[in-house]
Design a protein around this motif. Structure first.
Motif, PDB file in Angstrom:
ATOM      1  N   THR A   1      -1.054  -2.609  -1.596  1.00 19.66           N
ATOM      2  CA  THR A   1      -0.338  -1.360  -1.181  1.00 19.66           C
ATOM      3  C   THR A   1       1.064  -1.123  -1.969  1.00 19.66           C
ATOM      4  O   THR A   1       1.105  -0.023  -2.283  1.00 19.66           O
ATOM      5  N   ALA A   2       1.692  -2.019  -2.196  1.00 18.52           N
ATOM      6  CA  ALA A   2       2.889  -1.957  -2.669  1.00 18.52           C
ATOM      7  C   ALA A   2       2.798  -1.520  -4.319  1.00 18.52           C
ATOM      8  O   ALA A   2       3.443  -0.742  -4.703  1.00 18.52           O
ATOM      9  N   GLU A   3       1.728  -2.307  -4.729  1.00 17.36           N
ATOM     10  CA  GLU A   3       1.465  -1.972  -6.187  1.00 17.36           C
ATOM     11  C   GLU A   3       0.966  -0.610  -6.375  1.00 17.36           C
ATOM     12  O   GLU A   3       1.273   0.265  -7.362  1.00 17.36           O
ATOM     13  N   VAL A   4       0.005  -0.185  -5.590  1.00 20.48           N
ATOM     14  CA  VAL A   4      -0.484   1.391  -5.645  1.00 20.48           C
ATOM     15  C   VAL A   4       0.789   2.284  -5.454  1.00 20.48           C
ATOM     16  O   VAL A   4       0.817   3.110  -6.144  1.00 20.48           O
ATOM     17  N   CYS A   5       1.598   1.987  -4.632  1.00 21.89           N
ATOM     18  CA  CYS A   5       2.804   3.069  -4.417  1.00 21.89           C
ATOM     19  C   CYS A   5       3.643   3.045  -5.638  1.00 21.89           C
ATOM     20  O   CYS A   5       4.020   4.049  -6.096  1.00 21.89           O
ATOM     21  N   LEU A   6       3.953   2.020  -6.089  1.00 20.88           N
ATOM     22  CA  LEU A   6       4.825   1.838  -7.295  1.00 20.88           C
ATOM     23  C   LEU A   6       4.129   2.305  -8.571  1.00 20.88           C
ATOM     24  O   LEU A   6       4.755   3.042  -9.317  1.00 20.88           O
ATOM     25  N   SER A   7       2.905   2.309  -8.520  1.00 17.47           N
ATOM     26  CA  SER A   7       2.044   2.745  -9.872  1.00 17.47           C
ATOM     27  C   SER A   7       2.180   4.496  -9.953  1.00 17.47           C
ATOM     28  O   SER A   7       2.171   4.932 -10.742  1.00 17.47           O
TER      29      SER A   7
END
Length: 314
Positions: free
Chosen positions: A46-52
């Protein structure tokens, strides 16, 4: 750099699949808005998707609950208007302008009220209808969707009730009834919510019972006499009926009649005292120094501040 007027807050727990398609739509709809995703102890990416996708991420080290995520997001938001949405794709970015129109027209909070086709099941639809009726009775206002997590509110007014919000799934219940009790204006905007992406984290039996408890807890904080008076009258009517029955049958006033009538008086007095305490609590709140519009809340102003790490995007 000027602060944004609008902050959009999304609590998320293992919502990577839904956010992959949802965040680009949201950013396209509001390119200048501050978008905050509160990663509530997710075990997926989830965090990686948001940051991307170029959004601000607040990460809880473990799952603290939907309400805790909402509070973390509200404390980090710098906008004067807060929009709360689910990260599972049920709330549509295209519906946000309809809520904001009400805010710009003077309302303090606008809530997206789901239609009958938007309920996850008939059982949940029936439960929500029951909650709406109970809350309408408690507040004296028509509550069209007590549990909707899609809402827009003025930031300084929403933050007044952060200490009241539970960490679980029922923050909309508490928020709605607290706004009504404080005399803030609330409006409902009909919306259609599509089926969520991914698995629901809501247990209809366990969390449904919690919703019901919170209605009565907030009811006692909102208008205690509306809760205690009917109970008191019920005991009084039962006592009088029992007294008339024993008067006719045995010709005397019994101990049970005295107990029922005494109980009715005690319940009424408890409700009366609770009503006065509630008035004092809210009067103190109204005279408190208002929180600033926008900006982050100071550390010492957040008694229940949850531990987290913030990951801003460069």
């Amino acid at each position: 750099m000027n602060k944004p007027n609008l902050s959009i807050i999304l609590p998320a727990k293992n919502e990577a699949d839904g956010l992959k398609s949802f965040l680009p739509r949201l950013r396209k709809q509001y390119p200048d808005a501050e978008i905050i995703v509160v990663n509530d102890g997710s075990t997926d990416n989830t965090a990686e998707v948001c940051l991307s996708n170029g959004v601000f991420v607040v990460t809880h080290p473990y799952s603290m609950g939907n309400g805790a995520a909402i509070k973390s997001g509200a404390r980090h938001a710098s906008g004067e208007i807060l929009v709360f949405m689910d990260a599972d794709g049920q709330h549509q970015p295209e519906d946000i302008p309809r809520l904001l129109t009400h805010i710009h027209n003077g309302y303090d909070m606008a809530v997206g009220a789901r239609d009958g086709d938007s309920q996850a099941s008939k059982a949940r639809g029936f439960g929500n209808a029951l909650y709406n009726r109970l809350a309408s009775y408690m507040t004296g206002h028509t509550v069209k969707d007590l549990t909707s997590g899609f809402r827009a509110a003025r930031a300084e007014k929403f933050r007044e009730f952060l200490h009241l919000l539970p960490n679980g799934f029922s923050y909309p219940t508490t928020c709605t009834m607290a706004f009504f009790r404080s005399g803030y204006s609330v409006v409902y905007e009909p919306i259609t919510a599509p089926k969520r992406i991914g698995k629901s984290h809501l247990n209809i039996t366990k969390d449904g019972f919690r919703f019901l408890l919170i209605i009565f807890k907030i009811g006692t904080l909102h208008s205690p006499l509306k809760l205690f008076l009917p109970i008191s009258l019920s005991f009084f009517a039962l006592g009088m009926a029992y007294y008339l029955n024993t008067l006719i049958s045995v010709g005397r006033f019994t101990n049970m009649s005295a107990l029922l009538l005494s109980t009715s008086v005690l319940i009424f007095l408890i409700g009366l005292v609770s009503e006065q305490i509630t008035s004092l609590i809210y009067n103190q709140g109204n005279t408190a120094t208002p929180l600033p519009l926008g900006g982050k809340i100071a550390e010492d102003a957040c008694d229940e501040r949850a531990p987290h790490t913030a990951q801003p995007v460069a």
